[in-house]
Design a protein around this motif. Structure first.
Motif, PDB file in Angstrom:
ATOM      1  N   HIS A   1      48.304  30.601  39.320  1.00 28.34           N
ATOM      2  CA  HIS A   1      47.379  29.907  38.427  1.00 28.34           C
ATOM      3  C   HIS A   1      47.719  30.244  36.988  1.00 28.34           C
ATOM      4  N   THR A   2      47.518  29.287  36.121  1.00 27.88           N
ATOM      5  CA  THR A   2      47.826  29.506  34.716  1.00 27.88           C
ATOM      6  C   THR A   2      46.807  30.453  34.105  1.00 27.88           C
ATOM      7  N   GLY A   3      47.253  31.184  33.103  1.00 32.62           N
ATOM      8  CA  GLY A   3      46.347  32.065  32.349  1.00 32.62           C
ATOM      9  C   GLY A   3      46.207  31.544  30.950  1.00 32.62           C
ATOM     10  N   GLY A   4      46.273  30.216  30.819  1.00 33.44           N
ATOM     11  CA  GLY A   4      46.316  29.590  29.505  1.00 33.44           C
ATOM     12  C   GLY A   4      45.120  29.883  28.643  1.00 33.44           C
ATOM     13  N   THR A   5      45.301  29.679  27.349  1.00 31.38           N
ATOM     14  CA  THR A   5      44.262  30.003  26.376  1.00 31.38           C
ATOM     15  C   THR A   5      43.504  28.769  25.919  1.00 31.38           C
ATOM     16  N   THR A   6      43.766  27.615  26.556  1.00 34.24           N
ATOM     17  CA  THR A   6      43.132  26.391  26.072  1.00 34.24           C
ATOM     18  C   THR A   6      42.156  25.783  27.068  1.00 34.24           C
ATOM     19  N   GLY A   7      41.978  26.340  28.239  1.00 37.70           N
ATOM     20  CA  GLY A   7      41.049  25.745  29.183  1.00 37.70           C
ATOM     21  C   GLY A   7      41.056  26.474  30.514  1.00 37.70           C
ATOM     22  N   MET A   8      40.501  25.815  31.558  1.00 39.84           N
ATOM     23  CA  MET A   8      40.393  26.394  32.882  1.00 39.84           C
ATOM     24  C   MET A   8      41.778  26.497  33.527  1.00 39.84           C
ATOM     25  N   PRO A   9      41.985  27.511  34.400  1.00 31.73           N
ATOM     26  CA  PRO A   9      43.294  27.670  35.044  1.00 31.73           C
ATOM     27  C   PRO A   9      43.651  26.484  35.924  1.00 31.73           C
TER      28      PRO A   9
ATOM     29  N   GLN B   1      35.466  31.499  40.122  1.00 32.85           N
ATOM     30  CA  GLN B   1      36.821  31.047  39.805  1.00 32.85           C
ATOM     31  C   GLN B   1      37.795  31.419  40.921  1.00 32.85           C
ATOM     32  N   ILE B   2      37.596  32.600  41.493  1.00 31.10           N
ATOM     33  CA  ILE B   2      38.453  33.035  42.605  1.00 31.10           C
ATOM     34  C   ILE B   2      38.272  32.109  43.796  1.00 31.10           C
ATOM     35  N   SER B   3      37.022  31.762  44.104  1.00 28.77           N
ATOM     36  CA  SER B   3      36.745  30.819  45.202  1.00 28.77           C
ATOM     37  C   SER B   3      37.443  29.494  44.952  1.00 28.77           C
ATOM     38  N   SER B   4      37.365  29.025  43.715  1.00 26.63           N
ATOM     39  CA  SER B   4      37.978  27.741  43.366  1.00 26.63           C
ATOM     40  C   SER B   4      39.475  27.761  43.614  1.00 26.63           C
ATOM     41  N   ILE B   5      40.140  28.852  43.239  1.00 23.43           N
ATOM     42  CA  ILE B   5      41.591  28.966  43.449  1.00 23.43           C
ATOM     43  C   ILE B   5      41.914  29.056  44.940  1.00 23.43           C
ATOM     44  N   LEU B   6      41.141  29.840  45.683  1.00 25.29           N
ATOM     45  CA  LEU B   6      41.357  29.954  47.134  1.00 25.29           C
ATOM     46  C   LEU B   6      41.213  28.601  47.817  1.00 25.29           C
ATOM     47  N   ASN B   7      40.245  27.821  47.373  1.00 28.96           N
ATOM     48  CA  ASN B   7      40.049  26.500  47.954  1.00 28.96           C
ATOM     49  C   ASN B   7      41.160  25.535  47.550  1.00 28.96           C
TER      50      ASN B   7
ATOM     51  N   VAL C   1      53.832  43.081  48.879  1.00 33.85           N
ATOM     52  CA  VAL C   1      52.971  41.947  49.229  1.00 33.85           C
ATOM     53  C   VAL C   1      53.507  40.668  48.593  1.00 33.85           C
ATOM     54  N   LEU C   2      53.883  40.741  47.327  1.00 32.70           N
ATOM     55  CA  LEU C   2      54.387  39.560  46.623  1.00 32.70           C
ATOM     56  C   LEU C   2      55.622  38.985  47.319  1.00 32.70           C
ATOM     57  N   ILE C   3      56.606  39.844  47.588  1.00 33.24           N
ATOM     58  CA  ILE C   3      57.841  39.356  48.205  1.00 33.24           C
ATOM     59  C   ILE C   3      57.625  39.038  49.681  1.00 33.24           C
ATOM     60  N   GLY C   4      56.848  39.867  50.366  1.00 40.42           N
ATOM     61  CA  GLY C   4      56.595  39.639  51.793  1.00 40.42           C
ATOM     62  C   GLY C   4      55.839  38.354  52.053  1.00 40.42           C
ATOM     63  N   ALA C   5      54.862  38.054  51.196  1.00 40.91           N
ATOM     64  CA  ALA C   5      54.061  36.845  51.390  1.00 40.91           C
ATOM     65  C   ALA C   5      54.867  35.590  51.119  1.00 40.91           C
ATOM     66  N   MET C   6      55.793  35.632  50.135  1.00 41.70           N
ATOM     67  CA  MET C   6      56.606  34.438  49.878  1.00 41.70           C
ATOM     68  C   MET C   6      57.758  34.318  50.873  1.00 41.70           C
ATOM     69  N   THR C   7      57.926  35.334  51.705  1.00 37.95           N
ATOM     70  CA  THR C   7      58.917  35.276  52.775  1.00 37.95           C
ATOM     71  C   THR C   7      58.313  34.649  54.033  1.00 37.95           C
ATOM     72  N   ALA C   8      57.127  35.117  54.404  1.00 35.73           N
ATOM     73  CA  ALA C   8      56.452  34.580  55.593  1.00 35.73           C
ATOM     74  C   ALA C   8      55.791  33.246  55.307  1.00 35.73           C
ATOM     75  N   GLY C   9      55.237  33.094  54.102  1.00 33.55           N
ATOM     76  CA  GLY C   9      54.494  31.891  53.753  1.00 33.55           C
ATOM     77  C   GLY C   9      54.659  31.549  52.293  1.00 33.55           C
ATOM     78  N   THR C  10      53.533  31.228  51.661  1.00 33.71           N
ATOM     79  CA  THR C  10      53.498  30.912  50.235  1.00 33.71           C
ATOM     80  C   THR C  10      52.514  31.857  49.574  1.00 33.71           C
ATOM     81  N   VAL C  11      52.951  32.574  48.550  1.00 32.09           N
ATOM     82  CA  VAL C  11      52.108  33.599  47.938  1.00 32.09           C
ATOM     83  C   VAL C  11      51.294  32.999  46.800  1.00 32.09           C
ATOM     84  N   ASN C  12      50.054  33.497  46.653  1.00 26.06           N
ATOM     85  CA  ASN C  12      49.148  33.016  45.611  1.00 26.06           C
ATOM     86  C   ASN C  12      48.489  34.220  44.919  1.00 26.06           C
ATOM     87  N   PRO C  13      49.146  34.770  43.870  1.00 25.16           N
ATOM     88  CA  PRO C  13      48.545  35.891  43.138  1.00 25.16           C
ATOM     89  C   PRO C  13      47.341  35.411  42.318  1.00 25.16           C
ATOM     90  N   ILE C  14      46.276  36.211  42.305  1.00 27.63           N
ATOM     91  CA  ILE C  14      45.048  35.853  41.585  1.00 27.63           C
ATOM     92  C   ILE C  14      44.667  36.989  40.646  1.00 27.63           C
TER      93      ILE C  14
END
Length: 638
Positions: free
Chosen positions: A224-232, A121-127, A100-113
């Protein structure tokens, strides 16, 4: 090798040709095709759903992984996905996730969540990414991914297709027979077309793409970032940065006959790029155990036997995982296949570093990377001198500058050797526009003689041999009466205690000093350590008096990110709640902190619960007004 020899080798590589001329391929899919021709009959990826060293597993050879990835890309193209369209996935770590990771970045742009995020938070990233397709698990016992996805999709109108992968195929025997009767009820997703992944890709050609691949150096991934200092935040990655990470790790470390055990998630850049893409270049065998990796049931307990069972040569870990692994004896497990342990995400405390090497008998290679740089920045060289606590030397085609910058990114001074400043990076993984949200790119870059450097937000220094040392995060600094205190100073001191497993040091609100150091401690199993004893130990070990904690709390488990970093926003919320509640109680007030929320433009804000919507807040102002941490009542407009 000496540091001088390592730098000479690096300069030789860089002088031969620019990086964009070095590779024959332009995309990960093209590299997959190339390695499948060379190593088609060798194992590429393996997944076992349980942590039992003798448990059932599924393996894809390189030729099979190419076929599955081709079918996945063709499926997405058939659903209308083009190179500028986003395909999000919210999946555990397994073979299907790789295709899925490689296939999605081949056909389009992949966005792992990250599947551990909340639906909002998931809705926010999808939007933010305007995803048109979401790929996730079919409803399955003991996982809520399907339910989370349904709730998130209710607020993500851009998504038109939901593709579901069934874990059932990875089970056998009685478990496989009873799962259909135990599935949680599927939540409807109106106006979204559902597809079964296995059935849908089976209808697609496996021998070639049905479309012409857009192999321009375009944005192919949104992490999306998984940072430890704030929202992704959402960072953009180009093909060149993805390939660069795979090439560096294959040149630097991975070999064709390596078996790499990586229990880190593929929605994180460390597993996705240096590891997976590194295997794509080297032809190494990637092994994944349980959908949750290190978090999976029995993984840490059975880890040494898993190494024996798979004849693992390289393990991938983070410091928190290393500490957890040492809680379990190696016993009679045969680790003779092991040649190196890779560690990233944060510097490993020296005591843990030495103990792991001594007990496991394997060399540790530490590295440094970040999502915004498409990962790799520096690494210790396998054959060179290592300095415990350092994250090594800049990898080929990477430059590191230690600068003092103003808020706009203007370089005010360049730091000398051993002088702490902000770590700034230039390499092929850096994009001219890092984040999808333009405002977040303001002040993100520093210019040195016409060359753009990404400001990492990390503090550190380069020593006289060119080794990079990380000392903390700019946003993590504890500012006590105008004096900057590095949390790492506190954490390293306490991690030297044999009964302390993990430490999180933060600044807690103080009405006089602004902030004072507070420490949250997770002890080793069976420890009887008390908070008072930790405080005494801290007083003895921390030379800087201002950095000695004013508060110590023992917790059963510290909050951590999916890759094992201590998640400091949760600790700050705990501290703000405790300090404010104590202040309110001390003032004889009945109000308490209802929650602490991240508010755009204000940071963490304490929300005070009040019973009367129209009541005056004068009494709250008197109790809390001297704190610099912002607050509001739950009736106020934030």
């Amino acid at each position: 090798m000496t540091p001088e020899e390592v730098f000479a080798e690096k300069l030789q590589i860089e002088s031969e040709m620019p990086f964009d001329k070095r590779l024959e391929v332009k995309t990960p899919y093209q590299q997959l095709r190339k390695i499948a021709v060379k190593r088609g009959d060798f194992p590429a990826v393996s997944f076992q759903i349980t942590s039992d060293p003798n448990g059932k597993h599924s393996t894809l050879w390189w030729s099979e992984l190419l076929a599955k990835t081709t079918q996945t890309a063709n499926l997405l193209h058939s659903l209308g996905i083009r190179s500028n369209d986003t395909v999000a996935f919210m999946l555990p770590t397994m073979n299907e996730t790789v295709s899925v990771l490689i296939g999605a970045m081949t056909a389009g742009t992949v966005n792992p969540i990250n599947p551990l995020l909340e639906p909002e938070q998931i809705s926010s990233i999808l939007n933010e990414t305007q995803a048109k397709v979401l790929i996730t698990l079919k409803s399955f016992p003991k996982t809520d991914l399907s339910q989370k996805a349904a709730h998130a999709l209710a607020n993500a109108p851009s998504v038109k297709h939901l593709i579901e992968i069934d874990l059932l195929q990875h089970l056998s025997g009685l478990k496989k027979a009873i799962v259909p009767f135990l599935r949680p009820k599927t939540i409807p997703t109106p106006n979204i077309k559902r597809h079964d992944f296995a059935e849908a890709i089976a209808r697609q050609p496996a021998n070639k793409l049905v479309f012409a691949e857009n192999d321009k150096d375009r944005t192919c991934a949104l992490f999306h970032t998984g940072g430890t200092t704030g929202m992704p935040k959402v960072a953009q990655h180009r093909y060149s940065g993805v390939l660069y990470n795979g090439w560096v790790n294959s040149e630097h470390l991975l070999e064709a006959n390596d078996v790499v055990l990586c229990p880190l998630p593929l929605f994180h850049v460390m597993a996705a790029y240096p590891i997976l893409m590194g295997c794509l270049f080297s032809g190494s065998h990637l092994v994944m155990v349980t959908p949750a990796g290190y978090r999976g049931e029995g993984v840490v307990k059975n880890f040494w036997k898993l190494i024996e069972a798979w004849r693992v040569s390289i393990i991938v870990m983070v410091p928190t995982a290393a500490a957890a692994l040492l809680e379990y004896p190696i016993g009679d497990a045969n680790l003779s296949s092991m040649r190196v342990a890779l560690s990233g995400s944060s510097p490993m405390p020296p005591q843990l570093f030495n103990r792991f090497q001594d007990e496991v008998g394997v060399k540790i290679i530490e590295g440094y990377g970040m999502t915004e740089a498409t990962c790799l920045v520096s690494s210790n060289h396998l054959e060179a001198d290592r300095k415990i606590g350092s994250v090594g030397i800049p990898v080929p085609y990477t430059k590191i500058g230690i600068f003092n910058c103003d808020e706009n990114g203007t370089i005010e001074s360049e730091c000398a050797n051993n002088e702490v400043g902000e770590i700034c990076i230039s390499n092929p993984g850096i994009s001219s526009k890092t984040y999808t949200e333009d405002l977040k790119n303001n002040g993100l870059y520093a210019d040195k003689n016409g060359e753009s450097y990404l400001r990492s937000g990390d503090l550190g220094y380069l020593d006289e041999d060119g080794y990079l040392w990380i000392t903390g995060r700019k946003k993590d600094l504890i500012i006590r009466s105008g004096h900057n205190l590095d949390p790492l100073l506190i954490e390293d001191a306490l991690m030297s205690h044999p009964e302390i497993a993990f430490v999180g040091a933060i600044g807690q609100p103080d009405r006089y000093a602004g902030e004072t150091p507070a420490v949250y401690v997770e002890t080793t199993g069976g420890s009887k350590l008390t908070a008072d004893e930790v405080l005494v130990y801290a007083s003895e070990k921390i030379s800087e008096r201002a950095a000695v904690p004013k508060y110590v709390e023992l917790v059963v488990e510290l909050p951590k990110t999916a890759i094992g970093k201590v998640f400091k926003p949760d600790l700050r919320k705990m501290a703000i709640t405790r300090v404010f509640d104590e202040a309110l109680s001390g003032a004889g007030l009945s109000e308490r902190v209802q929650t602490v929320a991240e508010v755009k433009g204000r940071g963490l804000v304490a929300i005070i619960s009040t019973s009367d919507k129209s009541a005056s807040t004068t009494h709250l102002q008197e109790a809390l007004g001297e704190f610099t941490t912002p607050w509001a009542t739950k009736h106020n407009n934030l």
